[in-house]
Design an enzyme around this catalytic site. Structure first.
Site, PDB file in Angstrom:
ATOM      1  N   GLU A  46       0.658  -1.281  -0.052  1.00 34.46           N
ATOM      2  CA  GLU A  46      -0.056  -0.001  -0.080  1.00 34.46           C
ATOM      3  C   GLU A  46       0.786   1.306  -0.022  1.00 34.46           C
ATOM      4  OE1 GLU A  46      -2.909   2.260   3.099  1.00 34.46           O
ATOM      5  OE2 GLU A  46      -3.341   0.024   2.817  1.00 34.46           O
ATOM      6  N   PRO A  79      -8.830   4.379   2.780  1.00 38.90           N
ATOM      7  CA  PRO A  79      -8.604   2.982   3.515  1.00 38.90           C
ATOM      8  C   PRO A  79      -8.733   1.845   2.395  1.00 38.90           C
ATOM      9  CG  PRO A  79     -10.098   4.598   5.035  1.00 38.90           C
ATOM     10  CD  PRO A  79     -10.063   5.196   3.639  1.00 38.90           C
ATOM     11  N   ARG A  80      -8.140   0.714   2.696  1.00 40.67           N
ATOM     12  CA  ARG A  80      -8.245  -0.501   1.730  1.00 40.67           C
ATOM     13  C   ARG A  80      -9.488  -0.827   1.524  1.00 40.67           C
ATOM     14  NH1 ARG A  80      -3.411  -3.814   4.812  1.00 40.67           N
ATOM     15  NH2 ARG A  80      -1.679  -2.423   4.349  1.00 40.67           N
ATOM     16  N   ASP A  81     -10.724  -0.673   2.121  1.00 42.06           N
ATOM     17  CA  ASP A  81     -11.934  -1.329   1.895  1.00 42.06           C
ATOM     18  C   ASP A  81     -12.716  -0.423   0.688  1.00 42.06           C
ATOM     19  OD1 ASP A  81     -12.171   0.485   4.048  1.00 42.06           O
ATOM     20  OD2 ASP A  81     -14.267  -0.116   4.359  1.00 42.06           O
ATOM     21  N   ARG A 125      -8.808  -3.172   8.453  1.00 40.66           N
ATOM     22  CA  ARG A 125      -7.586  -2.728   9.313  1.00 40.66           C
ATOM     23  C   ARG A 125      -7.054  -1.638   8.227  1.00 40.66           C
ATOM     24  NH1 ARG A 125      -2.389  -3.846   8.040  1.00 40.66           N
ATOM     25  NH2 ARG A 125      -2.736  -5.786   6.599  1.00 40.66           N
TER      26      ARG A 125
END
Length: 671
Positions: A286, A337-339, A464
């Protein structure tokens, strides 16, 4: 009233951990020599815990299925580790790290645990620097930081693109010191196959020597599970192929509640799948989103031309590129964020704008960063009117210094030079926020049985944030468990050595042996991987980036059918009393086939969207947040902890209600 007791201390949030440590019971140094602790897993959580407990004087038995603790999957964590040091002077603080983590997890984690995590994060960096971890440094020699998704500060410490490896070597060196002293007894190439309970307490494990096939009994006064997550329930994931859920699932079947299994993370920056033959996916850190810009073509004709090989991405003009994260989330841009980033990529690809042959890829482009760094370096070097080629050369050198090993890895796998052409990325299963339920002490619902790191559920809620996995693993191992387990072990100083010839050990060994013999003697017609792939397809298609009630009900029925077929038709070659990787896999896939059904049951029960759990029935229909996840705090602001009752479909739900006293519950927005 719930049977769950989180044991969160009373008092103000910022004082809980300090006051708790001031009042817990301790073990006399002389008594520690008489107490044994088993630790299963030697990644960052298990390795740091083993080293610290041994340093304190306990006798530690450490188990890993790899040939060395250095092979633990923690080594694959590339981007960095978070800590609230505020070295950048950009407004970071313990509270801001706490707030970002709670918000990033979509308000589905326990406040007290997350604040403690933020509180001890700064200590982790000091510990690792003292061990010699080669963190990156700025021009003045201070530790450098970069930013990760879901935050507006730079708090991520890193060692190029190999942070996990360097941190693991630090923990491993600390372990080796204790191994040499005789305080850690190391069991490489051993797999835990069951936990042994005596009078309700965890008193040991049954393990298999993976080289000889021998079944062994090991006793202790407490058992710690640090065996990582269950991402390989999807078959294709970024996890190491050996990563498994067996240790966590075995303790679940012996009374440890399993919490929030539907909370899994789909990482947005992975190398896309290239074919049905593939057995693993590769993560691109990331950290690349600090400098890489994510886009797809705006025009469908450009998409089709790229897929047919008639057009290169470098030929598409800026005005014809859709930097969709920057368009949809202007405040956070590519660092959402990742989601959020994963669902946005899926939305573009589902709309037909995917750029590879399968239509499942978007671009991660470093052209702007190379130009920006190149112009900056040209000025620093006093170059007047540098050529475009010179600017590119200077900029590429800076990018190489920051991410060189990641670029090299991408080029080796894809056979394209990412300095010259954009990377192709697509979301893939990565991390699991769900796991074994633990209280504030990191103890499970079984007395004397602890769970740390990714194997537990505790700190990340429904999503997370990047660079928080290494933080949680080392926080649990170095700074939390050594205190909390001492409080429990202070009552064990008169217990004496735990014998392994008791009926409980005999019964547990018998169960393990019978299961192994079943697999060896079952002459079915399909390999273990055949069933694992079938499970993985069901999981990805119906429990993947988005879920709905109809699919989840089908998934439960289909997984149960695959499990029944597995026990009839699985074929495991070789013998039990030898090295047998297929036998290892059989036991692990058997556990995945149960966990997968509970996963679907949990996702079906949670009729809301939050973090990595996106229910198609629960989405914002209008307003500024149109199309985003819609939480239901009135009905689902709790931890779902499942009690084993035989069949996964029969698991009993227990709720730990989440209280938010220091943070306001509100809609998560990154716009």
């Amino acid at each position: 009233m719930s049977v769950l007791d989180s044991k969160v201390p009373k008092g103000p949030l910022k004082d809980k951990w300090t006051d708790y440590k001031n009042h817990i019971d301790l073990v006399n140094p002389a008594n520690k020599r008489n107490i044994d602790v088993i630790i299963v897993g030697t990644g960052l959580a298990g390795g740091s815990a083993a080293a610290t407990l041994a340093e304190l004087g306990y006798n530690v038995k450490a188990f890993c299925y790899q040939d060395s603790p250095r092979r633990a999957h923690s080594i694959a964590a590339q981007g960095g580790i978070n800590a609230a040091k505020n070295y950048q002077g950009d407004g970071d603080s313990t509270y801001r790290l706490f707030y970002d983590t709670i918000k990033g997890g979509d308000y589905r984690s326990r406040e007290a645990n997350v604040y403690r995590l933020a509180e001890v994060s700064a200590n982790i960096i000091d510990q690792c620097v003292a061990q010699g971890v080669p963190f990156a440094r700025d021009y003045g020699g201070q530790l450098d930081n970069r930013s990760f998704g879901g935050v507006l500060v730079s708090r991520t410490f890193y060692a190029k693109g190999q942070t996990g490896q360097q941190l693991l070597l630090g923990a491993y060196s600390a372990m080796n010191r204790q191994i040499a002293r005789g305080k850690i007894e190391m069991f490489n190439r051993h797999e835990m196959l069951d936990v042994v309970k005596v009078d309700g307490k965890a008193r040991g494990i049954i393990a298999r020597n993976l080289v000889t096939g021998e079944i062994e009994r090991h006793s202790a006064h407490a058992v710690v599970i640090a065996s990582g997550g269950y991402g390989n329930v999807y078959f294709l994931s970024t996890n190491a192929m050996g990563s498994n859920a067996t240790a966590a699932w075995k303790i679940h079947k012996k009374g440890a509640f399993f919490a929030n299994p539907c909370y899994t993370q789909i990482h947005p920056t992975c190398i896309p799948r290239s074919g049905d033959y593939q057995s693993k996916l590769t993560l691109m850190s990331e950290s690349l989103r600090n400098d890489g810009r994510i886009w797809v073509p705006k025009k469908m004709e450009d998409v089709l031309a790229i897929r047919e090989g008639k057009l290169q991405p470098t030929q598409i003009k800026e005005e014809d590129r859709d930097y969709y994260l920057e368009r949809r989330y202007p405040a956070f841009g590519n660092l959402v964020p990742r989601d959020v980033a994963s669902r946005a990529a899926k939305e573009r690809c589902d709309a037909g704008y995917g750029v590879n042959a399968t239509g499942e890829a978007v671009y991660l482009d470093f052209k702007s960063a190379i130009e920006r760094y190149g112009n900056e370096q040209a000025k620093l070097q006093g170059l007047n009117n540098p050529s475009k080629e010179k600017i590119t050369e200077l900029g590429a050198a800076i990018v190489k210094a920051k991410y060189g090993n990641l670029f090299q890895m991408y080029e080796k796998i894809v056979d394209q030079d990412p300095y010259k052409t954009p990377m192709m990325i697509y979301p893939a299963t990565h991390y699991t926020m769900g796991g074994v339920w633990v209280d504030y002490n990191l103890m499970t619902t079984v007395e004397g049985l602890y769970c740390i790191g990714e194997a537990n559920f505790s700190d990340h809620g429904a999503n997370r944030l990047g660079a928080s996995a290494l933080m949680q693993g080392l926080a649990d191992g170095y700074f939390v468990l050594p205190y909390t387990i001492g409080d429990y072990l202070s009552k064990e100083i008169r217990t004496g050595k735990i014998p392994t010839d008791s009926p409980e050990f005999e019964e547990a060994e018998k169960e393990v042996t019978e299961k192994i013999n079943f697999f060896i003697n079952n002459k079915g017609s399909h390999s273990v991987d055949y069933f694992h792939k079938k499970l993985g397809k069901i999981m990805w298609d119906k429990c993947g980036m988005s879920r709905n009630a109809a699919d989840l009900k089908e998934a439960m029925a289909e997984i149960k059918a695959v499990r029944e077929e597995f026990y009839k038709e699985v074929n495991v070659p070789g013998a039990a009393n030898e090295m047998n990787p297929e036998l290892e896999k059989a036991g692990r896939v058997a556990d995945f086939l149960e966990l997968g059904e509970l996963f679907a049951k949990d996702a079906l029960m949670r009729e809301e969207s939050c973090g990595g759990h996106f229910r198609e029935e629960s989405v914002e229909l209008d307003g500024e947040q149109k199309g985003e996840a819609k939480r239901n705090d009135d009905d689902f602001a709790y931890v779902a902890a499942w009690e084993y009752k035989g069949e996964p479909a029969d698991a009993v739900l227990h709720k730990e209600q989440l209280e938010f006293k220091d943070i306001e519950l509100k809609q998560r927005s990154y716009k």
